[in-house]
Design an enzyme around this catalytic site. Structure first.
Site, PDB file in Angstrom:
ATOM      1  N   ASN A   9     -69.599 -52.381 108.044  1.00  0.00           N
ATOM      2  CA  ASN A   9     -69.108 -51.119 108.623  1.00  0.00           C
ATOM      3  C   ASN A   9     -68.557 -50.301 107.461  1.00  0.00           C
ATOM      4  O   ASN A   9     -67.477 -50.599 106.963  1.00  0.00           O
ATOM      5  CB  ASN A   9     -68.010 -51.403 109.656  1.00  0.00           C
ATOM      6  CG  ASN A   9     -67.345 -50.119 110.137  1.00  0.00           C
ATOM      7  OD1 ASN A   9     -67.900 -49.038 109.991  1.00  0.00           O
ATOM      8  ND2 ASN A   9     -66.160 -50.243 110.726  1.00  0.00           N
ATOM      9  N   TRP A  10     -69.319 -49.307 107.066  1.00  0.00           N
ATOM     10  CA  TRP A  10     -68.905 -48.523 105.890  1.00  0.00           C
ATOM     11  C   TRP A  10     -67.785 -47.535 106.201  1.00  0.00           C
ATOM     12  O   TRP A  10     -67.239 -46.916 105.308  1.00  0.00           O
ATOM     13  CB  TRP A  10     -70.109 -47.780 105.319  1.00  0.00           C
ATOM     14  CG  TRP A  10     -71.005 -48.635 104.475  1.00  0.00           C
ATOM     15  CD1 TRP A  10     -70.821 -49.952 104.153  1.00  0.00           C
ATOM     16  CD2 TRP A  10     -72.223 -48.241 103.834  1.00  0.00           C
ATOM     17  NE1 TRP A  10     -71.845 -50.392 103.353  1.00  0.00           N
ATOM     18  CE2 TRP A  10     -72.718 -49.364 103.143  1.00  0.00           C
ATOM     19  CE3 TRP A  10     -72.950 -47.046 103.773  1.00  0.00           C
ATOM     20  CZ2 TRP A  10     -73.900 -49.319 102.399  1.00  0.00           C
ATOM     21  CZ3 TRP A  10     -74.135 -47.003 103.043  1.00  0.00           C
ATOM     22  CH2 TRP A  10     -74.602 -48.134 102.362  1.00  0.00           C
ATOM     23  N   LYS A  11     -67.491 -47.337 107.474  1.00  0.00           N
ATOM     24  CA  LYS A  11     -66.475 -46.346 107.874  1.00  0.00           C
ATOM     25  C   LYS A  11     -66.810 -45.004 107.229  1.00  0.00           C
ATOM     26  O   LYS A  11     -67.983 -44.669 107.096  1.00  0.00           O
ATOM     27  CB  LYS A  11     -65.073 -46.844 107.507  1.00  0.00           C
ATOM     28  CG  LYS A  11     -64.843 -48.303 107.915  1.00  0.00           C
ATOM     29  CD  LYS A  11     -63.415 -48.725 107.851  1.00  0.00           C
ATOM     30  CE  LYS A  11     -63.331 -50.223 108.092  1.00  0.00           C
ATOM     31  NZ  LYS A  11     -62.031 -50.662 108.512  1.00  0.00           N
ATOM     32  N   HIS A  95     -64.778 -49.514 118.073  1.00  0.00           N
ATOM     33  CA  HIS A  95     -64.018 -49.992 116.910  1.00  0.00           C
ATOM     34  C   HIS A  95     -62.541 -49.634 117.081  1.00  0.00           C
ATOM     35  O   HIS A  95     -62.211 -48.571 117.615  1.00  0.00           O
ATOM     36  CB  HIS A  95     -64.581 -49.369 115.625  1.00  0.00           C
ATOM     37  CG  HIS A  95     -64.040 -50.020 114.396  1.00  0.00           C
ATOM     38  ND1 HIS A  95     -62.817 -49.682 113.864  1.00  0.00           N
ATOM     39  CD2 HIS A  95     -64.530 -51.022 113.625  1.00  0.00           C
ATOM     40  CE1 HIS A  95     -62.595 -50.451 112.807  1.00  0.00           C
ATOM     41  NE2 HIS A  95     -63.612 -51.263 112.639  1.00  0.00           N
ATOM     42  N   GLU A  97     -60.420 -48.500 115.120  1.00  0.00           N
ATOM     43  CA  GLU A  97     -60.011 -47.204 114.544  1.00  0.00           C
ATOM     44  C   GLU A  97     -60.360 -46.058 115.492  1.00  0.00           C
ATOM     45  O   GLU A  97     -59.660 -45.042 115.531  1.00  0.00           O
ATOM     46  CB  GLU A  97     -60.662 -47.021 113.162  1.00  0.00           C
ATOM     47  CG  GLU A  97     -59.979 -47.915 112.125  1.00  0.00           C
ATOM     48  CD  GLU A  97     -60.863 -48.363 110.981  1.00  0.00           C
ATOM     49  OE1 GLU A  97     -61.921 -47.757 110.749  1.00  0.00           O
ATOM     50  OE2 GLU A  97     -60.502 -49.361 110.324  1.00  0.00           O
ATOM     51  N   GLU A 167     -62.462 -58.490 116.854  1.00  0.00           N
ATOM     52  CA  GLU A 167     -61.735 -57.957 115.708  1.00  0.00           C
ATOM     53  C   GLU A 167     -60.244 -57.833 116.034  1.00  0.00           C
ATOM     54  O   GLU A 167     -59.823 -56.832 116.636  1.00  0.00           O
ATOM     55  CB  GLU A 167     -62.286 -56.577 115.340  1.00  0.00           C
ATOM     56  CG  GLU A 167     -63.737 -56.602 114.935  1.00  0.00           C
ATOM     57  CD  GLU A 167     -64.036 -55.520 113.913  1.00  0.00           C
ATOM     58  OE1 GLU A 167     -64.470 -55.864 112.805  1.00  0.00           O
ATOM     59  OE2 GLU A 167     -63.796 -54.340 114.209  1.00  0.00           O
ATOM     60  N   GLY A 173     -58.618 -54.335 107.769  1.00  0.00           N
ATOM     61  CA  GLY A 173     -58.212 -53.534 106.614  1.00  0.00           C
ATOM     62  C   GLY A 173     -56.841 -53.903 106.078  1.00  0.00           C
ATOM     63  O   GLY A 173     -56.262 -53.167 105.283  1.00  0.00           O
ATOM     64  N   GLY A 234     -65.757 -54.659 106.877  1.00  0.00           N
ATOM     65  CA  GLY A 234     -65.441 -53.315 106.408  1.00  0.00           C
ATOM     66  C   GLY A 234     -65.399 -53.272 104.897  1.00  0.00           C
ATOM     67  O   GLY A 234     -66.421 -53.116 104.218  1.00  0.00           O
ATOM     68  N   GLY A 235     -64.197 -53.446 104.333  1.00  0.00           N
ATOM     69  CA  GLY A 235     -63.987 -53.311 102.886  1.00  0.00           C
ATOM     70  C   GLY A 235     -64.999 -54.057 102.033  1.00  0.00           C
ATOM     71  O   GLY A 235     -65.551 -53.497 101.071  1.00  0.00           O
TER      72      GLY A 235
HETATM   73  C1  PEP Z   1     -64.003 -53.347 110.266  1.00  0.00           C
HETATM   74  O1  PEP Z   1     -63.986 -52.205 109.839  1.00  0.00           O
HETATM   75  O2  PEP Z   1     -64.572 -53.620 111.318  1.00  0.00           O
HETATM   76  C2  PEP Z   1     -63.339 -54.389 109.472  1.00  0.00           C
HETATM   77  C3  PEP Z   1     -63.319 -55.614 109.927  1.00  0.00           C
HETATM   78  O3  PEP Z   1     -62.752 -53.990 108.300  1.00  0.00           O
HETATM   79  P1  PEP Z   1     -62.183 -54.965 107.136  1.00  0.00           P
HETATM   80  O4  PEP Z   1     -63.263 -55.977 106.866  1.00  0.00           O
HETATM   81  O5  PEP Z   1     -61.955 -54.050 105.976  1.00  0.00           O
HETATM   82  O6  PEP Z   1     -60.959 -55.587 107.669  1.00  0.00           O
END
Ligand code: PEP
Length: 252
Positions: A9-11, A95, A97, A167, A173, A234-235
């Protein structure tokens, strides 16, 4: 019998040119045979160039949101048909966010999920508890309720195109990761809830990912758990070497 699905997930990161470079760099490092499915969920403007760059590679492209109407006066939103025509096969819905910053509720998450499935997309449906809910000992109730509300009205046939990403909001994050045992237990609760709705065979076939600070160092242990069928990352999906290391852990 379930195949791992490793999804990035590049956000709100990566321009179209950066996306193309990332995909060709990553594809060059992938083995010819992957035991896992690889998905990159990219910003809307990256979808078409990313899909072009991913042609002939094992990488699939997804979006990060979709509106529930087909078209109309919904400034800033995007339809499932637009995503499909641009080259997306997957879309992330719900998600944390989006729930936290953009007012998404289980009702809108359900509407978006239904619209995406009706149009032919695959959905990565995100759900999970916040820190206070885990501390209060009500994680199982929370994820069971989200699973039921978010999947309302979805047929057993459509469920075959759904991945649930568990999640925990406190792990996204933050660098805090659920322990492999916590991830397995809560993914197991989601699977049992799906079994109560659709039967055991459908629940056994469902891919349930873990997401929340998954990285090259902790992926192997999380993925070793029975109920964890992949990751939403994500990251660590923004660097080819880190993302590749997670794919390697799933390919083992
Ligand atoms: C996400 O954005 O779904 C996520 C799990 O981010 P991260 O891996 O950065 O916690």
């Amino acid at each position: 019998m379930r195949k791992y699905v490793i999804a990035g997930n590049w956000k709100m990161n990566m321009t179209p040119s950066a996306a193309k470079k990332f995909i060709s760099d990553l594809a060059a490092t992938l083995p010819a045979q992957n035991k896992c499915d690889i998905v990159l969920c990219v910003p809307f403007v990256d979808i078409a160039p990313a899909a072009e760059a991913a042609k002939g590679t094992p990488i699939h492209i997804g979006a990060q949101n979709v509106h529930f109407e087909k078209s109309g006066a919904f400034t800033g939103e995007i339809s499932a048909d637009m995503l499909l025509e641009a080259g997306a096969e997957y879309v992330i819905v719900g998600h944390s966010e989006r729930r936290q910053y953009f007012g998404e509720t289980d009702e809108t998450v359900n509407k978006r999920t239904r619209a995406a499935l009706a149009a032919g997309l695959r959905v990565i449906l995100c759900l999970g508890e916040v820190k206070e809910q885990r501390l209060a000992g009500i994680t199982d109730e929370v994820v069971a309720m989200q699973t039921k509300l978010d999947l309302a009205g979805i047929t057993a046939e459509e469920l075959k195109r759904v991945i649930i990403a568990y999640e925990p909001v406190w792990a996204i994050g933050t660098g805090l990761t659920a322990t492999p045992e916590q991830a397995d237990e809560t993914c197991g609760t989601i699977r049992r809830t799906v079994a109560s709705l659709y039967g055991q065979a459908a629940a056994d076939a469902l891919i349930i990912q873990y997401g929340g600070s998954m990285n090259d160092a902790n992926a192997a242990e999380l993925l070793s758990k029975e109920n964890v069928d992949g990751g939403l990352i994500g990251g660590a999906s923004l660097k080819t070497d880190k993302f590749k290391a997670i794919i390697d852990a799933a390919n083992k």
